[in-house]
Design an enzyme around this catalytic site. Structure first.
Site, PDB file in Angstrom:
ATOM      1  CD  GLU A 148       4.625   3.213 -10.512  1.00 33.62           C
ATOM      2  OE1 GLU A 148       4.040   2.455 -11.121  1.00 33.62           O
ATOM      3  OE2 GLU A 148       4.581   3.415  -9.356  1.00 33.62           O
ATOM      4  CG  LEU A 149      -1.882   1.550 -12.626  1.00 38.73           C
ATOM      5  CD1 LEU A 149      -2.832   1.606 -13.162  1.00 38.73           C
ATOM      6  CD2 LEU A 149      -2.535   1.620 -11.216  1.00 38.73           C
ATOM      7  CE  LYS A 172      -6.868  -0.674   2.626  1.00 35.84           C
ATOM      8  NZ  LYS A 172      -5.676  -1.820   2.371  1.00 35.84           N
ATOM      9  CB  ALA A 210       0.317  -3.616   1.293  1.00 37.87           C
ATOM     10  N   GLY A 228      -0.404   0.918  -8.169  1.00 37.60           N
ATOM     11  CA  GLY A 228      -0.810  -0.971  -8.182  1.00 37.60           C
ATOM     12  C   GLY A 228      -0.887  -1.032  -9.066  1.00 37.60           C
ATOM     13  CB  SER A 229      -2.431  -3.797  -9.904  1.00 33.42           C
ATOM     14  OG  SER A 229      -3.854  -4.282  -9.472  1.00 33.42           O
ATOM     15  CD  GLU A 254       3.581  -5.871 -12.726  1.00 33.92           C
ATOM     16  OE1 GLU A 254       4.861  -4.589 -12.774  1.00 33.92           O
ATOM     17  OE2 GLU A 254       2.496  -6.043 -12.704  1.00 33.92           O
ATOM     18  CB  CYS A 285       6.109  -0.554 -11.072  1.00 32.39           C
ATOM     19  SG  CYS A 285       4.465  -0.862  -9.051  1.00 32.39           S
ATOM     20  CD1 TRP A 300       2.034  -5.166  -1.743  1.00 35.59           C
ATOM     21  CD2 TRP A 300       4.279  -6.309  -2.325  1.00 35.59           C
ATOM     22  NE1 TRP A 300       1.763  -6.125  -2.452  1.00 35.59           N
ATOM     23  CE2 TRP A 300       3.956  -6.837  -2.651  1.00 35.59           C
ATOM     24  CE3 TRP A 300       5.383  -6.079  -1.628  1.00 35.59           C
ATOM     25  CZ2 TRP A 300       4.256  -7.268  -3.403  1.00 35.59           C
ATOM     26  CZ3 TRP A 300       6.220  -6.781  -2.960  1.00 35.59           C
ATOM     27  CH2 TRP A 300       5.675  -7.392  -3.865  1.00 35.59           C
ATOM     28  CG  ASN A 301       7.015  -2.127  -4.512  1.00 35.82           C
ATOM     29  OD1 ASN A 301       5.905  -1.705  -4.406  1.00 35.82           O
ATOM     30  ND2 ASN A 301       6.947  -2.433  -5.980  1.00 35.82           N
TER      31      ASN A 301
END
Length: 460
Positions: free
Chosen positions: A231-232, A157, A159, A209-210, A362, A265, A133-134
């Site tokens: 990409e975490l 898909k 958030a 995401g995480s 993080e 991130c 969502w960021n």
């Protein structure tokens, strides 16, 4: 269990919209229709695809006001930063349209025995993107445009809290003239998402995401022998050396910590400062952070808006409190304000060390961790003392040496010199270690989900 869910404005805590998850049949039909669209799309020459990509950029500009306001309403970013995000996405479309055909052109090779070899970059099919969502527009454009340019179909898909932005993007892509169903939004939950990964039409999966989410998605896709790009998260270290211009460093490091409400991130998160300039940097940095005004993201005077969700604010505050319990000291901020909206103040911690969330994890919000080190050698040891490796920064007046230090001593995918940056359309974006693998942007992103097909004639 209800099939309905709501989106909420994090600045006002008011419900924005109510949505309904797709049924299993609707989801399966959407995947199949995307595959059918791909079968026609892959036949188009890269130059033809590029013309469509260019039009997507134009459509983004046409919907700029609508997109920016919706992003701000759904996740709380400053309105001016929402506008910057759409501008960047249009640039990505323009760069990809201009450079895509060249990046994807066939390569001829002379074989060792004198035969002829040709490498062609063939599209592989439907690529499934699971996005956060960021950066509700950028995260989508980043992978979707590269894969459309490569000739693939794209599923999204998004958030749940930015569902409206995802659906608006589907409209933006359609109005650009992109073939119907080639870019499809799946309004589904996590359980349904697992079935998308298993679907035989889906050939690759990309996630932002995480690290925990990355491990889950990587395992599920791996079980189906499907390639992933992950990409975490990260806790990027920005190193301030003794010959740094402190004014430049402070300005960049404040911006690097509060940009997008600190929910980035590749944000500056840990600040590693050599002892000769530590106090000068700390005092100036704290003074700047104290002046950061949190408020309505629509107000041009606000410097940070609310965090995107209440649970995210609670997690951040818990990380701050646990860091303090383990020896960190709050220099400013660190308290949840008594007001409507999911606001959290610009916060600075010092005495940050291993064993604290502020050092090890993080912190996805406007909280800065200051770490004093003896010298340059220790600075890079601390910078790399992390399970993450997405980005980082170096501040020194010797730019050429900074590039050497970045090249030889920073174990990250990206390094910014005397600045804070997010992404450039022609530079690879991605990380190492728990920050994931694979690259986006530039020719790198276009070739992540293609078949590098070798064709050989041994008797030429």
């Amino acid at each position: 269990m209800s099939n309905l869910f709501k989106t909420t404005n994090p600045a006002t805590e008011e419900v924005l919209e109510t949505y309904e998850y797709m049924s299993s049949k609707e989801m399966e039909d959407a995947i199949e229709s995307c595959h059918e669209a791909f079968l026609e799309w892959k036949k188009k020459l890269p130059e033809e695809r590029a013309s469509y990509i260019k039009k997507v950029g134009e459509s983004l500009k046409n919907h700029k006001e609508e997109l920016t306001q919706l992003m701000t309403n759904e996740m709380g970013k400053l309105l001016k930063q929402s506008k910057q995000e759409v501008d960047l996405c249009a640039q990505i479309c323009d760069w990809t349209a201009e450079n895509g055909p060249e990046n994807l052109k066939d390569e001829e090779k002379e074989l060792p025995n004198g035969g002829k070899g040709v490498i062609t970059y063939s599209p592989i099919g439907v690529i499934y993107g699971i996005q956060p969502w960021n950066f509700p527009v950028y995260q989508v454009v980043r992978y979707a445009i590269a894969n459309l340019m490569a000739g693939n179909g794209v599923l999204l898909k998004h958030a749940a809290n930015v569902t409206g932005t995802g659906l608006l993007l589907e409209k933006v892509f359609a109005e650009a003239g992109l073939p119907k169903n080639l870019f499809k939004v799946l309004v589904i939950d996590h359980d349904a998402s697992d079935n998308v990964i298993k679907n035989k039409r889906v050939r690759g999966v990309t996630l932002t995401g995480s690290p925990d989410a990355g491990k889950v998605i990587g395992e599920k896709a791996g079980a189906e022998l499907k390639k992933t790009v992950l990409e975490l998260g990260s806790n990027d270290a920005y190193v301030v050396l003794k010959d740094a211009d402190i004014e430049t460093a402070v300005k960049a490091c404040v911006n690097g910590r509060i940009y997008n409400n600190g929910e980035t991130c590749v944000a500056a998160k840990r600040f590693v400062i050599v002892e000769e300039v530590y106090e000068e940097f700390r005092d100036a940095y704290v003074e700047k952070m104290k002046s950061i005004k949190a408020g309505d993201p629509n107000d041009k005077d606000s410097k940070i808006g609310p965090m995107a969700r209440k649970d995210l604010r609670e997690k951040l505050h818990d990380q701050v409190e646990k860091s303090v319990e383990n020896g960190a000291k709050v220099l400013c901020g660190g308290e949840i304000p008594d007001q409507k909206g999911y606001y959290y103040p610009a916060t600075v911690l010092e005495n940050v060390a291993s064993g604290q969330p502020a050092y090890d994890d993080e912190l996805f919000g406007p909280v800065a961790s200051l770490i004093k080190v003896k010298d340059e050698e220790e600075a890079f040891k601390v910078a790399n003392d992390s399970r993450f490796g997405l980005g980082g920064g170096i501040f020194t007046k010797d730019e050429s040496r900074a590039f050497e230090l970045a090249k030889n001593h920073f174990d990250t995918g990206m390094v910014f010199i005397n600045s804070f940056g997010l992404a450039q359309p022609n530079m690879p974006f991605g990380g190492v270690k728990d920050s994931g693998y694979g690259r986006e942007h530039g020719g790198f992103g276009m070739k992540e989900f293609v078949n590098a097909k070798a064709m050989m004639s041994l008797n030429s």
